[in-house]
Design an enzyme around this catalytic site. Structure first.
Site, mmCIF file in Angstrom:
data_model
loop_
_atom_site.group_PDB
_atom_site.id
_atom_site.type_symbol
_atom_site.label_atom_id
_atom_site.label_comp_id
_atom_site.label_asym_id
_atom_site.label_seq_id
_atom_site.Cartn_x
_atom_site.Cartn_y
_atom_site.Cartn_z
ATOM 1 N N TYR A 64 -28.314 -40.069 14.754
ATOM 2 C CA TYR A 64 -28.154 -40.507 16.150
ATOM 3 C C TYR A 64 -28.134 -39.338 17.136
ATOM 4 O O TYR A 64 -27.550 -39.452 18.217
ATOM 5 C CB TYR A 64 -26.865 -41.322 16.286
ATOM 6 C CG TYR A 64 -26.992 -42.748 15.800
ATOM 7 C CD1 TYR A 64 -28.079 -43.547 16.175
ATOM 8 C CD2 TYR A 64 -26.018 -43.316 14.985
ATOM 9 C CE1 TYR A 64 -28.193 -44.855 15.727
ATOM 10 C CE2 TYR A 64 -26.133 -44.640 14.544
ATOM 11 C CZ TYR A 64 -27.219 -45.400 14.921
ATOM 12 O OH TYR A 64 -27.338 -46.709 14.499
ATOM 13 N N LYS A 84 -26.084 -51.987 8.550
ATOM 14 C CA LYS A 84 -24.948 -51.189 9.024
ATOM 15 C C LYS A 84 -23.641 -51.728 8.416
ATOM 16 O O LYS A 84 -23.615 -52.835 7.848
ATOM 17 C CB LYS A 84 -24.907 -51.252 10.551
ATOM 18 C CG LYS A 84 -26.101 -50.558 11.240
ATOM 19 C CD LYS A 84 -25.944 -50.589 12.763
ATOM 20 C CE LYS A 84 -27.079 -49.898 13.475
ATOM 21 N NZ LYS A 84 -26.883 -49.859 14.956
ATOM 22 N N HIS A 126 -30.046 -51.314 11.718
ATOM 23 C CA HIS A 126 -30.813 -50.288 12.422
ATOM 24 C C HIS A 126 -32.275 -50.479 12.059
ATOM 25 O O HIS A 126 -32.590 -50.717 10.884
ATOM 26 C CB HIS A 126 -30.378 -48.885 11.980
ATOM 27 C CG HIS A 126 -31.347 -47.824 12.414
ATOM 28 N ND1 HIS A 126 -31.336 -47.298 13.684
ATOM 29 C CD2 HIS A 126 -32.398 -47.252 11.775
ATOM 30 C CE1 HIS A 126 -32.331 -46.424 13.794
ATOM 31 N NE2 HIS A 126 -32.994 -46.382 12.654
ATOM 32 N N ASN A 142 -24.371 -54.105 15.837
ATOM 33 C CA ASN A 142 -25.570 -54.938 15.822
ATOM 34 C C ASN A 142 -26.244 -55.064 14.445
ATOM 35 O O ASN A 142 -27.442 -55.287 14.353
ATOM 36 C CB ASN A 142 -26.545 -54.463 16.904
ATOM 37 C CG ASN A 142 -26.841 -52.993 16.812
ATOM 38 O OD1 ASN A 142 -26.471 -52.354 15.820
ATOM 39 N ND2 ASN A 142 -27.506 -52.442 17.810
ATOM 40 N N GLU A 154 -36.680 -40.471 10.332
ATOM 41 C CA GLU A 154 -35.531 -41.121 9.708
ATOM 42 C C GLU A 154 -35.735 -41.334 8.206
ATOM 43 O O GLU A 154 -34.812 -41.150 7.418
ATOM 44 C CB GLU A 154 -35.261 -42.455 10.403
ATOM 45 C CG GLU A 154 -34.772 -42.275 11.827
ATOM 46 C CD GLU A 154 -34.721 -43.570 12.620
ATOM 47 O OE1 GLU A 154 -34.310 -43.516 13.791
ATOM 48 O OE2 GLU A 154 -35.089 -44.632 12.088
HETATM 49 P P1 IDP Z 1 -31.763 -49.186 18.613
HETATM 50 O O1 IDP Z 1 -30.765 -49.153 17.477
HETATM 51 O O2 IDP Z 1 -32.075 -50.582 19.055
HETATM 52 O O3 IDP Z 1 -32.999 -48.370 18.339
HETATM 53 P P2 IDP Z 1 -30.728 -46.951 20.179
HETATM 54 O O4 IDP Z 1 -30.845 -46.763 21.653
HETATM 55 O O5 IDP Z 1 -31.517 -46.043 19.277
HETATM 56 O O6 IDP Z 1 -31.037 -48.497 19.873
HETATM 57 O O7 IDP Z 1 -29.186 -46.833 19.833
HETATM 58 C C1 IDP Z 1 -28.716 -46.680 18.514
HETATM 59 C C2 IDP Z 1 -27.457 -47.505 18.325
HETATM 60 O O8 IDP Z 1 -26.430 -47.049 19.209
HETATM 61 C C3 IDP Z 1 -27.616 -48.999 18.675
HETATM 62 O O9 IDP Z 1 -28.182 -49.745 17.626
HETATM 63 C C4 IDP Z 1 -26.190 -49.388 18.971
HETATM 64 O O10 IDP Z 1 -25.429 -49.594 17.780
HETATM 65 C C5 IDP Z 1 -25.670 -48.147 19.685
HETATM 66 N N1 IDP Z 1 -25.857 -48.236 21.142
HETATM 67 C C6 IDP Z 1 -27.001 -48.005 21.848
HETATM 68 N N2 IDP Z 1 -26.828 -48.153 23.164
HETATM 69 C C7 IDP Z 1 -25.528 -48.511 23.317
HETATM 70 C C8 IDP Z 1 -24.730 -48.801 24.483
HETATM 71 O O11 IDP Z 1 -25.186 -48.766 25.641
HETATM 72 N N3 IDP Z 1 -23.440 -49.124 24.245
HETATM 73 C C9 IDP Z 1 -22.895 -49.163 22.984
HETATM 74 N N4 IDP Z 1 -23.597 -48.894 21.879
HETATM 75 C C10 IDP Z 1 -24.904 -48.559 22.031
HETATM 76 MG MG MG Z 2 -33.234 -46.300 18.099
#
Ligand code: IDP
Ligand code: MG
Length: 181
Positions: free
Chosen positions: A50, A10, A126, A123, A137
């Site tokens: 997303y 990212k 992805h 984070n 994806e």
């Molecule tokens: P993942 O990336 O671990 O699969 P997902 O639920 O698919 O998690 O969410 C995609 C991205 O959205 C996350 O990697 C993160 O950057 C962001 N995200 C997910 N949940 C939250 C949240 O509760 N607060 C802020 N950002 C979030």
């Molecule tokens: Mg995800």
């Protein structure tokens, strides 16, 4: 089970110079690298990627983040496709939990991620959440010619290869497999 995942470094990972570290960690697995590209993340690509989070309060900030708006216009990311036995679990173990504050501190997200004051989880990487998402994806981020093995069925369209089922946002047909929750 052989699975395929999309890995993205990212914008925060790109500007922090973590691409080499992330690749190294993945090289230590025997997952097979089958696709790699430097991708410009448009608003459309981000919103489609997303789509499952579109109702969330952090969605707009997440789109700003992934399209590079929070990082001085860092709108290119590195995207990789990997395939192999149990790829989802193994790749997600390297990445760590979604929330960097809850991620194992040895994982990539635990080591290098942060939560901004606006509540975005920055984070670093992805990794696809499950094999269905992995397929959707990879089909969204790669053309068939960019994948080095015959991963998914293709069709010929106007003299070019296209994914047989382009895998739009609605391709998930059931609940998430229990083991990936
Ligand atoms: P993942 O990336 O671990 O699969 P997902 O639920 O698919 O998690 O969410 C995609 C991205 O959205 C996350 O990697 C993160 O950057 C962001 N995200 C997910 N949940 C939250 C949240 O509760 N607060 C802020 N950002 C979030
Ligand atoms: Mg995800």
């Amino acid at each position: 089970m052989t699975e395929s995942i999309l890995l993205i470094i990212k914008p925060d990972g790109m500007v922090k110079g973590l691409a080499g570290h992330v690749l190294r960690r993945f090289e230590e697995t025997d997952l097979k690298l089958v696709g790699a590209r430097l991708a410009k993340v448009s608003h459309d690509l981000a919103a489609t990627h997303y789509h499952h989070l579109r109702e969330k309060p952090f969605f707009e900030e997440l789109i700003n983040f992934i399209t590079g708006k929070l990082y001085a216009g860092q709108d290119t990311v590195l995207a990789f496709a990997y395939t192999g036995e149990g790829a989802v679990k193994r790749a997600r173990a390297i990445a760590g939990a979604t929330n960097p504050e809850e991620a194992d501190y040895r994982s990539i997200r635990g080591s290098f991620g942060r939560v901004t004051t606006k509540g975005v989880f920055e984070n670093v990487v992805h990794v696809s959440s499950d094999p269905i998402e992995g397929e959707r994806e990879i089909k969204l981020w790669f053309h068939p010619e960019e994948i080095t093995v015959p991963l998914f069925p293709t069709v010929e369209q106007d003299g070019r290869l296209a994914w047989a089922d382009p895998g739009g946002p609605k391709t998930r047909t059931g609940p998430w497999p229990e083991e990936y929750k």
